[in-house]
Design an enzyme around this catalytic site. Structure first.
Site, PDB file in Angstrom:
ATOM      1  N   HIS A   1      27.922-106.900   8.040  1.00  0.00           N
ATOM      2  CA  HIS A   1      28.659-107.886   8.830  1.00  0.00           C
ATOM      3  C   HIS A   1      28.244-109.308   8.454  1.00  0.00           C
ATOM      4  O   HIS A   1      29.075-110.213   8.386  1.00  0.00           O
ATOM      5  CB  HIS A   1      28.406-107.669  10.329  1.00  0.00           C
ATOM      6  CG  HIS A   1      28.849-106.338  10.843  1.00  0.00           C
ATOM      7  ND1 HIS A   1      27.964-105.333  11.154  1.00  0.00           N
ATOM      8  CD2 HIS A   1      30.086-105.852  11.106  1.00  0.00           C
ATOM      9  CE1 HIS A   1      28.627-104.279  11.586  1.00  0.00           C
ATOM     10  NE2 HIS A   1      29.919-104.562  11.578  1.00  0.00           N
TER      11      HIS A   1
ATOM     12  N   GLN B   1      40.905 -98.432   5.834  1.00  0.00           N
ATOM     13  CA  GLN B   1      41.250 -99.455   6.822  1.00  0.00           C
ATOM     14  C   GLN B   1      41.787-100.709   6.143  1.00  0.00           C
ATOM     15  O   GLN B   1      42.770-101.310   6.599  1.00  0.00           O
ATOM     16  CB  GLN B   1      40.015 -99.799   7.660  1.00  0.00           C
ATOM     17  CG  GLN B   1      40.233-100.928   8.650  1.00  0.00           C
ATOM     18  CD  GLN B   1      39.024-101.147   9.532  1.00  0.00           C
ATOM     19  OE1 GLN B   1      38.922-100.586  10.612  1.00  0.00           O
ATOM     20  NE2 GLN B   1      38.080-101.962   9.071  1.00  0.00           N
TER      21      GLN B   1
ATOM     22  N   ARG C   1      26.538 -96.782  12.670  1.00  0.00           N
ATOM     23  CA  ARG C   1      26.237 -95.413  13.090  1.00  0.00           C
ATOM     24  C   ARG C   1      25.011 -94.827  12.389  1.00  0.00           C
ATOM     25  O   ARG C   1      24.565 -93.729  12.751  1.00  0.00           O
ATOM     26  CB  ARG C   1      27.459 -94.512  12.856  1.00  0.00           C
ATOM     27  CG  ARG C   1      28.607 -94.772  13.838  1.00  0.00           C
ATOM     28  CD  ARG C   1      29.718 -93.743  13.675  1.00  0.00           C
ATOM     29  NE  ARG C   1      30.699 -93.804  14.756  1.00  0.00           N
ATOM     30  CZ  ARG C   1      31.843 -94.466  14.694  1.00  0.00           C
ATOM     31  NH1 ARG C   1      32.157 -95.142  13.594  1.00  0.00           N
ATOM     32  NH2 ARG C   1      32.691 -94.453  15.716  1.00  0.00           N
TER      33      ARG C   1
END
Length: 296
Positions: free
Chosen positions: A38, A154, A188
């Protein structure tokens, strides 16, 4: 850095930035529990934009009934420290009630691109993604939006949504960020036990070895590549394969089993999803066969 929690506050903050000439606006949508992947998106947004907006929202629409929405890792304080350190200007942290004040009757769905890979394993997942991202795009009205290639499907889906709906935003795909030992960063990963974490290294190894075999001419067809990916992953006793696949990218069309990889036009993707215990991990490699040029 300004933290806002309502759509009204977000619009006011963005109006202030636009009136001050702080454009273009770059947008980094996230579900929080931020990591270096990120951070790399925020930095890239800062390179291309005058104002960087990040959202942190665990979106219930993209979780199935037996998935980990309730237990998805959250750490707002840590997230805000990282966002400020990396240069975010506005962080939007809405509640579920703020984003969905009434039952959602209107959804955005992208057809064929969501029927395979994670779309087949997680029915409805991408409808949740495209619906929330569309809503966030309407709220932020960014010039650029930044997504990691770890979830390459995505990226492909969102690019098609933007194109089909003539949205005035450019989807910027950013490289996968990995740990030093090769494991792709994911929020995760925190679910993994020590042994699962060690065995999960087989994912990047399978992609690397298959890619090397293609470069050396030892693997020439899509079927051979799938078989090699699966055989390497299967050396890990804890690995349970969801899928291993080779498709065109970003069209996500299947390569026929016996077709020569070298004959594929444009880019292709080797994509996989594997479970270790209760944790489902994805990884991929996108490249151009004729040039054998890695993009991730």
């Amino acid at each position: 850095m300004r933290v806002v929690r309502t759509t009204k506050e977000l619009r006011e903050a963005l109006e202030y930035m636009r009136m001050g000439g702080h454009t273009p606006i770059g947008f980094v949508p996230t579900m929080g529990y931020l990591h270096e992947g990120h951070a790399s998106l925020i930095r890239r947004a800062g390179e291309m934009s005058s104002t960087v907006v990040m959202s942190i929202f665990v979106n219930p629409l993209q979780f199935g009934p037996n998935e980990d929405f309730a237990s998805y890792p959250r750490d707002e304080r840590r997230d805000l420290e990282l966002a400020e350190r990396e240069g975010a200007d506005i962080v939007f942290i809405p509640s579920v009630e703020e984003m969905y004040p009434q039952p959602v009757l209107t959804k955005v769905s992208v057809g064929a691109l969501t029927t395979q890979l994670c779309g087949a394993s997680r029915p409805g997942h991408f409808d949740g993604v495209t619906t929330v991202v569309s809503k966030l795009f309407h709220l932020v009205q960014p010039d650029y939006a930044f997504f990691g290639l770890k979830d390459a499907q995505q990226v492909a889906v969102l690019r098609r949504m933007v194109s089909d709906l003539s949205m005035n935003v450019e989807i910027v795909a950013c490289p996968i960020v990995r740990e030093g030992d090769g494991l792709a960063l994911s929020s995760r990963n925190v679910y993994l036990s020590g042994e699962e974490r060690t065995q999960a290294l087989v994912l990047s190894r399978s992609l690397r070895e298959t890619r090397q075999a293609i470069e050396a001419g030892k693997v020439t067809t899509a079927d051979e590549a799938r078989q090699l990916l699966a055989s390497v992953i299967s050396t890990s006793p804890l690995a349970v394969i969801d899928y291993v696949e080779i498709l065109t990218f970003p069209g996500l069309e299947a390569l026929e089993g016996g077709s020569l990889i070298s004959n594929a036009e444009g880019e292709i993707i080797m994509a996989l999803a594997v479970k270790f215990g209760r944790t489902r991990l994805i990884d991929n490699n996108v490249f151009t066969p004729k040039e054998v040029h890695a993009l991730v």
